[in-house]
Design an enzyme around this catalytic site. Structure first.
Site, PDB file in Angstrom:
ATOM      1  CG  ASP A  80       4.614   2.948  17.351  1.00 18.80           C
ATOM      2  OD1 ASP A  80       4.362   1.921  16.707  1.00 18.80           O
ATOM      3  OD2 ASP A  80       5.760   3.456  17.428  1.00 18.80           O
ATOM      4  CG  HIS A  81       5.991  -0.627  19.272  1.00 21.66           C
ATOM      5  ND1 HIS A  81       6.203  -1.952  18.991  1.00 21.66           N
ATOM      6  CD2 HIS A  81       6.640   0.077  18.314  1.00 21.66           C
ATOM      7  CE1 HIS A  81       6.954  -2.044  17.900  1.00 21.66           C
ATOM      8  NE2 HIS A  81       7.228  -0.832  17.462  1.00 21.66           N
ATOM      9  CG  ASN A 224       5.769   2.315  11.971  1.00 25.33           C
ATOM     10  OD1 ASN A 224       4.873   2.578  11.184  1.00 25.33           O
ATOM     11  ND2 ASN A 224       5.566   1.638  13.086  1.00 25.33           N
TER      12      ASN A 224
HETATM   13  P1  13P Z   1      12.787   3.718  14.030  1.00 22.04           P
HETATM   14  O1  13P Z   1      12.879   4.366  15.381  1.00 22.04           O
HETATM   15  O2  13P Z   1      13.910   2.784  13.783  1.00 22.04           O
HETATM   16  O3  13P Z   1      12.576   4.699  12.949  1.00 22.04           O
HETATM   17  O4  13P Z   1      11.478   2.793  14.070  1.00 22.04           O
HETATM   18  C1  13P Z   1      10.240   3.417  14.259  1.00 22.04           C
HETATM   19  C2  13P Z   1       9.182   2.443  14.518  1.00 22.04           C
HETATM   20  O5  13P Z   1       9.161   1.359  13.976  1.00 22.04           O
HETATM   21  C3  13P Z   1       8.109   2.851  15.435  1.00 22.04           C
HETATM   22  O6  13P Z   1       7.220   1.824  15.685  1.00 22.04           O
END
Ligand code: 13P
Length: 276
Positions: A80-81, A224
């Site tokens: 993720d990210h 997500n």
């Molecule tokens: P939240 O932490 O707001 O649930 O978002 C999660 C997210 O988008 C992880 O990439």
């Protein structure tokens, strides 16, 4: 297990989505997998760079793969990210099913170029690639930072990069909301019409289920959720520890695992149609 790219096609036919939940340790991972098992639904298990630094890459991979086998759940492992191409390369080589390149803070052209590099790395391994276009405010950032995704830009971005999935900015933000967010569903529909990529909604924590269901109808394929998981786990531990002197963490953690599991089961109900 289907590849994630195959799953997107199935979800397109069903007009449904899969939940993508961040894990931080064995306990939160097991909450996710127990919930998925109980609901008989597939799920995406996500780790960020920080989680990989905390656990180590080998442990992250080993834990995710052995746990999904043990719980007999379809669970794709997703990075993720990520902004660091080296980390992405290591995750692809190590066996992640999916990676996100987040170049959303770069100008449009550079975002395309960086994303293209990741697609090139991932293609031979058939790893799913997610990118972000527009800007979804990060945890602690002002909502003013949100830059909504433009459908015409999304169309060209997906054509040029060949990404499988696209995170869109339609009014959500990471972290908790001060007031109920309003997703721009009309804009979402336009983005969905403009591109075949699987659309991803970041910032799922705190968005009411009815809005999430509407977003799925309009084309969201991945939702997500992270903040609510951390919040529930730590909140449960704090209250548990107030009532006991037990130092055996194997007696302490199960309650927090169970509370997070129940939270995820409720979230899974949002996608619990004919999606297994
Ligand atoms: P939240 O932490 O707001 O649930 O978002 C999660 C997210 O988008 C992880 O990439």
């Amino acid at each position: 297990m289907l590849s994630l790219q195959e799953k997107w096609r199935e979800l397109d036919r069903l007009n449904n989505a899969v939940l993508a939940i961040n894990f931080y340790n064995f306990e939160t991972l097991s909450s996710i997998l127990k919930a998925a098992k109980r609901k008989q639904l597939p799920v995406i298990i996500q780790a960020t760079r920080k989680t990989i630094q905390y656990l180590g890459l080998d442990v992250t991979l080993g834990l995710a793969k052995s746990a999904r086998k043990q719980y007999e759940v379809d669970a794709w492992l997703h990075l993720d990210h990520a902004t660091d191409l080296d980390l992405i390369r290591q995750c692809i080589k190590g066996g992640f099913d999916s990676v996100m390149i987040d170049a959303s803070e770069q100008p449009y052209r550079e975002n395309i170029e960086t994303t293209e590099k990741v697609v090139e790395m991932a293609k031979p391994h058939r790893v799913n690639v997610e990118a972000e276009l527009g800007y979804v405010a990060k945890m602690g950032q002002s909502r003013e930072k949100i830059r909504f995704t433009q459908p015409d830009e999304a169309k060209i971005f997906v054509e040029q990069t060949g990404v499988d999935a696209l995170a869109v900015a339609i009014g959500s933000a990471h972290g908790f909301y001060d007031k109920e967010p309003r997703l721009d569903l009309e804009l979402l529909g336009q983005i969905h019409d403009a591109t075949p990529a699987a659309l991803v909604l970041h910032g799922g924590s705190g968005i009411p289920p009815r809005q999430l269901k509407k977003a799925i109808k309009k084309g969201i394929r991945k939702i997500n959720v992270a903040t609510e998981i951390k919040n529930k786990f730590i909140g449960s531990l704090k209250s548990e520890l107030q009532h006991t002197d037990d130092i055996d963490l194997r007696n302490i953690f199960p309650e927090a695992i169970k509370e997070v599991q129940h939270l995820i089961e409720d979230k899974l109900d949002i996608v619990a149609r004919e999606n297994s």
